[in-house]
Scaffold this motif. Structure first.
Motif, short mmCIF file in Angstrom:
data_model
loop_
_atom_site.label_atom_id
_atom_site.label_comp_id
_atom_site.label_asym_id
_atom_site.label_seq_id
_atom_site.Cartn_x
_atom_site.Cartn_y
_atom_site.Cartn_z
N ALA A 18 -15.41 18.14 4.58
CA ALA A 18 -14.47 17.60 5.56
C ALA A 18 -13.35 18.58 5.89
CB ALA A 18 -13.87 16.30 5.04
N ASP A 19 -13.08 19.53 5.00
CA ASP A 19 -12.02 20.51 5.22
C ASP A 19 -12.47 21.66 6.13
OD1 ASP A 19 -10.36 19.07 3.47
OD2 ASP A 19 -11.18 20.12 1.73
N VAL A 20 -13.77 21.76 6.37
CA VAL A 20 -14.31 22.88 7.15
C VAL A 20 -14.10 22.67 8.64
CG1 VAL A 20 -16.41 24.17 7.72
CG2 VAL A 20 -15.97 23.48 5.36
N SER A 21 -14.50 21.49 9.12
CA SER A 21 -14.38 21.19 10.54
C SER A 21 -14.53 19.68 10.74
CB SER A 21 -15.46 21.93 11.34
OG SER A 21 -16.72 21.36 11.12
N PRO A 22 -14.16 19.20 11.93
CA PRO A 22 -14.35 17.76 12.21
C PRO A 22 -15.81 17.33 12.13
CG PRO A 22 -12.83 18.71 13.80
CD PRO A 22 -13.39 19.85 12.99
N LYS A 23 -16.73 18.19 12.57
CA LYS A 23 -18.16 17.84 12.49
C LYS A 23 -18.61 17.72 11.04
CE LYS A 23 -20.16 19.08 16.81
NZ LYS A 23 -20.93 18.03 17.37
N MET A 24 -18.12 18.61 10.20
CA MET A 24 -18.47 18.56 8.78
C MET A 24 -17.83 17.34 8.12
SD MET A 24 -20.58 20.82 7.84
CE MET A 24 -21.43 20.93 9.39
N GLU A 25 -16.69 16.93 8.62
CA GLU A 25 -16.06 15.70 8.10
C GLU A 25 -16.94 14.49 8.40
OE1 GLU A 25 -11.81 13.29 8.32
OE2 GLU A 25 -12.15 14.97 9.67
N GLU A 26 -17.50 14.45 9.62
CA GLU A 26 -18.43 13.38 9.99
C GLU A 26 -19.67 13.43 9.09
OE1 GLU A 26 -19.51 13.19 14.15
OE2 GLU A 26 -17.46 13.70 14.74
N THR A 27 -20.16 14.63 8.86
CA THR A 27 -21.35 14.81 8.03
C THR A 27 -21.10 14.30 6.62
OG1 THR A 27 -21.97 16.75 9.34
CG2 THR A 27 -23.00 16.53 7.18
N GLN A 28 -19.97 14.70 6.05
CA GLN A 28 -19.64 14.27 4.69
C GLN A 28 -19.49 12.75 4.65
OE1 GLN A 28 -16.41 16.32 2.74
NE2 GLN A 28 -16.20 14.72 1.21
N SER A 29 -18.83 12.19 5.64
CA SER A 29 -18.64 10.74 5.69
C SER A 29 -19.99 10.02 5.75
CB SER A 29 -17.79 10.39 6.91
OG SER A 29 -17.65 9.01 7.03
N PHE A 30 -20.90 10.55 6.56
CA PHE A 30 -22.24 9.96 6.66
C PHE A 30 -22.94 9.98 5.31
CE2 PHE A 30 -26.79 10.91 6.94
CZ PHE A 30 -27.25 9.72 7.48
N PHE A 31 -22.94 11.14 4.65
CA PHE A 31 -23.63 11.25 3.37
C PHE A 31 -23.01 10.33 2.32
CE2 PHE A 31 -25.12 15.60 4.77
CZ PHE A 31 -26.46 15.25 4.82
N VAL A 32 -21.70 10.30 2.24
CA VAL A 32 -21.03 9.46 1.24
C VAL A 32 -21.33 7.99 1.48
CG1 VAL A 32 -18.77 8.70 0.39
CG2 VAL A 32 -19.22 11.13 0.70
N SER A 33 -21.28 7.55 2.74
CA SER A 33 -21.57 6.14 3.02
C SER A 33 -23.04 5.81 2.74
CB SER A 33 -21.19 5.77 4.45
OG SER A 33 -21.99 6.43 5.37
N THR A 34 -23.94 6.73 3.05
CA THR A 34 -25.36 6.50 2.77
C THR A 34 -25.59 6.39 1.26
OG1 THR A 34 -25.98 7.74 4.75
CG2 THR A 34 -27.70 7.41 3.09
N ILE A 35 -24.97 7.26 0.50
CA ILE A 35 -25.12 7.23 -0.96
C ILE A 35 -24.57 5.91 -1.50
CG2 ILE A 35 -24.27 8.27 -3.11
CD1 ILE A 35 -24.54 11.01 -1.65
N LYS A 36 -23.44 5.48 -1.00
CA LYS A 36 -22.86 4.20 -1.47
C LYS A 36 -23.79 3.03 -1.15
CE LYS A 36 -18.00 5.46 -1.51
NZ LYS A 36 -16.66 5.21 -0.97
#
Length: 185
Positions: A81-99
Motif C-alpha cells: 500500500a505504500d508503493v502506489s494507490p494501485k498497490m494499495e488496492e491490490t493489498q486490500s483485495f488480497f487481505v480481504s480475500t484471505i480474511k
C-alpha cells in the motif's frame, strides 16, 4: 445507623405474614441428596463436553486473532500500500480475500479436521514471516519492482494454501458423509 435498623425492623414486621416458615416433609433432604448425586454425575459429563468446546473455540479465536493481527499489522518495512494507490488496492483485495477464506475455514473447523487446519496455519505463519522480510527489503531497495512482485506472489501463495485447505475440508466432509450413509444402510 439506628434509622436504618428501624426501617429494616418495620419492613420485616410488615412482611412477616409472607415468610415461608413451613417445615419440609419427612425425607425431603434424603430425596434432595439423591437427586443431587444423580445430577452431579450427569453434570460432570456435560462440564467435560462444555470445557472441550470452550477449549476448541479458544484455540480458534487465538489462531484467527494472530492471523488477523499479522495481516493488519504494519512492520518496520514498506507495505504494498505504500508503493502506489494501485498497490494499495491490490493489498486490500488480497487481505480481504484471505480474511474471507479464514472465515470459511472457521465455519468448517471441527475435531476431525483440527490437525489439517493447524498444519496449514503453520505454513501460513511461514509465509507471513517471509512477507515481513519482504517489507523490510522493499524499504531498503527503494521500492524495487522485483520485491513488489514477490510480495504479490506471497499473497497469492497464502490464498492458494487457504483454498487448497478448503478443498481438503470439503473432501473430508464428503467422505465422512459417504461413510455415514454406508453405515446407516
Amino acid at each position: 445507623m439506628q434509622n436504618k435498623n428501624e426501617k429494616l425492623e418495620q419492613r420485616v414486621f410488615k412482611l412477616k405474614d409472607q415468610f415461608d416458615i413451613e417445615e419440609p416433609e419427612i425425607g425431603h433432604f434424603n430425596r434432595f441428596e439423591s437427586k443431587l448425586k444423580g445430577r452431579v454425575a450427569s453434570d460432570h459429563k456435560t462440564n467435560v463436553n462444555i470445557w472441550k468446546w470452550i477449549a476448541i473455540a479458544a484455540s480458534i479465536a487465538l489462531i484467527f486473532s494472530v492471523g488477523f493481527h499479522n495481516f493488519d499489522k504494519t512492520s518496520n518495512g514498506l507495505e504494498l500500500a505504500d508503493v502506489s494507490p494501485k498497490m494499495e488496492e491490490t493489498q486490500s483485495f488480497f487481505v480481504s480475500t484471505i480474511k474471507q477464506e479464514l472465515k470459511q475455514i472457521d465455519l468448517k473447523r471441527n475435531e476431525d479436521n483440527k490437525q489439517i487446519i493447524d498444519d496449514t496455519f503453520t505454513q501460513l505463519e511461514k509465509l507471513e514471516k517471509n512477507y515481513n522480510k519482504l517489507t523490510l527489503e522493499l524499504k531498503r531497495s527503494n521500492k524495487d519492482r522485483r520485491i513488489v512482485y514477490a510480495m504479490i506472489a506471497n499473497f497469492q501463495q497464502r490464498i492458494e494454501v487457504l483454498q487448497f485447505l478448503i478443498q481438503q475440508l470439503n473432501e473430508l466432509e464428503q467422505l465422512k458423509n459417504i461413510k455415514n450413509e454406508n453405515t446407516i444402510i
